[in-house]
Design a protein around this motif. Sequence first.
Motif, PDB file in Angstrom:
ATOM      1  N   SER A   1     -13.296   3.857  17.347  1.00  0.00           N
ATOM      2  CA  SER A   1     -12.049   4.317  17.996  1.00  0.00           C
ATOM      3  C   SER A   1     -12.188   5.702  18.636  1.00  0.00           C
ATOM      4  CB  SER A   1     -10.916   4.337  16.963  1.00  0.00           C
ATOM      5  OG  SER A   1     -11.276   5.170  15.876  1.00  0.00           O
ATOM      6  N   TRP A   2     -13.416   6.255  18.621  1.00  0.00           N
ATOM      7  CA  TRP A   2     -13.630   7.608  19.144  1.00  0.00           C
ATOM      8  C   TRP A   2     -13.191   7.746  20.602  1.00  0.00           C
ATOM      9  CZ3 TRP A   2     -14.452  12.261  17.236  1.00  0.00           C
ATOM     10  CH2 TRP A   2     -14.915  13.270  18.085  1.00  0.00           C
ATOM     11  N   CYS A   3     -13.632   6.830  21.443  1.00  0.00           N
ATOM     12  CA  CYS A   3     -13.322   6.927  22.877  1.00  0.00           C
ATOM     13  C   CYS A   3     -11.829   6.766  23.147  1.00  0.00           C
ATOM     14  CB  CYS A   3     -14.117   5.898  23.673  1.00  0.00           C
ATOM     15  SG  CYS A   3     -15.872   6.316  23.736  1.00  0.00           S
ATOM     16  N   ASP A   4     -11.165   5.887  22.353  1.00  0.00           N
ATOM     17  CA  ASP A   4      -9.721   5.692  22.542  1.00  0.00           C
ATOM     18  C   ASP A   4      -8.945   6.970  22.250  1.00  0.00           C
ATOM     19  OD1 ASP A   4     -10.145   3.052  23.187  1.00  0.00           O
ATOM     20  OD2 ASP A   4      -9.764   2.316  21.142  1.00  0.00           O
ATOM     21  N   THR A   5      -9.384   7.708  21.250  1.00  0.00           N
ATOM     22  CA  THR A   5      -8.658   8.917  20.844  1.00  0.00           C
ATOM     23  C   THR A   5      -9.099  10.125  21.646  1.00  0.00           C
ATOM     24  OG1 THR A   5      -8.457   8.026  18.611  1.00  0.00           O
ATOM     25  CG2 THR A   5      -8.076  10.382  18.866  1.00  0.00           C
TER      26      THR A   5
ATOM     27  N   ARG B   1      -9.024  10.608  25.900  1.00  0.00           N
ATOM     28  CA  ARG B   1      -7.831  11.003  26.648  1.00  0.00           C
ATOM     29  C   ARG B   1      -7.726  12.505  26.859  1.00  0.00           C
ATOM     30  NH1 ARG B   1      -3.172   9.433  23.691  1.00  0.00           N
ATOM     31  NH2 ARG B   1      -4.437   9.328  21.828  1.00  0.00           N
ATOM     32  N   VAL B   2      -8.655  13.261  26.266  1.00  0.00           N
ATOM     33  CA  VAL B   2      -8.648  14.715  26.452  1.00  0.00           C
ATOM     34  C   VAL B   2      -9.146  15.025  27.860  1.00  0.00           C
ATOM     35  CG1 VAL B   2      -9.614  16.909  25.670  1.00  0.00           C
ATOM     36  CG2 VAL B   2      -9.042  15.133  23.995  1.00  0.00           C
ATOM     37  N   PRO B   3      -8.330  15.721  28.662  1.00  0.00           N
ATOM     38  CA  PRO B   3      -8.804  16.076  30.013  1.00  0.00           C
ATOM     39  C   PRO B   3      -9.901  17.136  29.918  1.00  0.00           C
ATOM     40  CG  PRO B   3      -6.625  17.021  29.599  1.00  0.00           C
ATOM     41  CD  PRO B   3      -6.974  16.206  28.401  1.00  0.00           C
ATOM     42  N   LEU B   4     -11.053  16.819  30.477  1.00  0.00           N
ATOM     43  CA  LEU B   4     -12.203  17.736  30.419  1.00  0.00           C
ATOM     44  C   LEU B   4     -12.570  18.185  31.828  1.00  0.00           C
ATOM     45  CD1 LEU B   4     -14.443  15.650  28.001  1.00  0.00           C
ATOM     46  CD2 LEU B   4     -13.151  17.703  27.426  1.00  0.00           C
TER      47      LEU B   4
ATOM     48  N   GLY C   1     -18.321  16.263  31.312  1.00  0.00           N
ATOM     49  CA  GLY C   1     -18.644  14.852  31.100  1.00  0.00           C
ATOM     50  C   GLY C   1     -17.880  14.289  29.929  1.00  0.00           C
ATOM     51  N   GLU C   2     -18.557  13.510  29.080  1.00  0.00           N
ATOM     52  CA  GLU C   2     -17.933  12.896  27.913  1.00  0.00           C
ATOM     53  C   GLU C   2     -18.289  13.669  26.664  1.00  0.00           C
ATOM     54  OE1 GLU C   2     -17.417   8.185  27.890  1.00  0.00           O
ATOM     55  OE2 GLU C   2     -19.489   8.861  27.963  1.00  0.00           O
TER      56      GLU C   2
ATOM     57  N   PRO D   1       1.127  15.254  27.391  1.00  0.00           N
ATOM     58  CA  PRO D   1       0.819  15.983  26.165  1.00  0.00           C
ATOM     59  C   PRO D   1      -0.083  15.179  25.237  1.00  0.00           C
ATOM     60  CG  PRO D   1       3.125  15.291  26.206  1.00  0.00           C
ATOM     61  CD  PRO D   1       2.536  14.937  27.525  1.00  0.00           C
ATOM     62  N   LEU D   2      -0.988  15.864  24.572  1.00  0.00           N
ATOM     63  CA  LEU D   2      -1.888  15.236  23.613  1.00  0.00           C
ATOM     64  C   LEU D   2      -2.196  16.267  22.524  1.00  0.00           C
ATOM     65  CD1 LEU D   2      -3.758  12.881  22.718  1.00  0.00           C
ATOM     66  CD2 LEU D   2      -5.546  13.954  24.101  1.00  0.00           C
ATOM     67  N   THR D   3      -1.713  15.992  21.323  1.00  0.00           N
ATOM     68  CA  THR D   3      -1.962  16.890  20.201  1.00  0.00           C
ATOM     69  C   THR D   3      -2.866  16.163  19.220  1.00  0.00           C
ATOM     70  OG1 THR D   3       0.236  17.858  20.481  1.00  0.00           O
ATOM     71  CG2 THR D   3      -0.901  18.317  18.413  1.00  0.00           C
TER      72      THR D   3
END
Length: 195
Positions: free
Chosen positions: A19-23, A26-29, A34-35, A82-84
């Motif tokens: 589930s790493w990529c799903d969570t 979503r962080v804007p980098l 990159g990832e 928003p993403l906390t």
Amino acid sequence: IAAACLLGPDGRIQAVSASWCDTVGRVPLPDAAGEITVGSALTDIFSDGDRRAAFAATLERMVQPDQGQVSQTTELGAANAPLTLEFVVHPLREGTALTGYLVQVMDVTQEQAIRTAFLDRERRLREMRTALDRRTAEMNALREQSDRAAAARDGALRSLLSAMRGGSAEIASASCRWCCETSGAHFVTAGRWIQ
């Protein structure tokens, strides 16, 4: 959904959960970042230098054998999204030597929004309570002032009435004496004429 990653003692990601990529995805980098995946430093997830330094300091403190798990909640979203995320970092040891970290990452955006709304509501209620207390104190002060003014008026009226009664009695007494002297009658205060 909780995601997890395994960090080496250098803070670089060695493995991630399904589930790493799903969570974390979503962080804007920044484009250059990159990832955040195997081989990346987990601190790269923080675009802000102060947050990155704070998280790195958290990892460094865990070198101490008595340091247990640490939790850190950080806002990582964009203005319109928003993403906390909450990071729970568990030190991994062999004996007293630090061998790495297990990091659980949970999306707590909704919980944070609810908590923020609750705290905002509490703040507004405190402000309203303070304003109400201030108004009540003002009203009490005005009521006391009004009561003192009314008591002063009542006292002045009683004094005036007393003075007027005293003056009326003197006038009536003088008038009665004059009448009595001229008519030869005697007036008794009970109201009867005596010949």
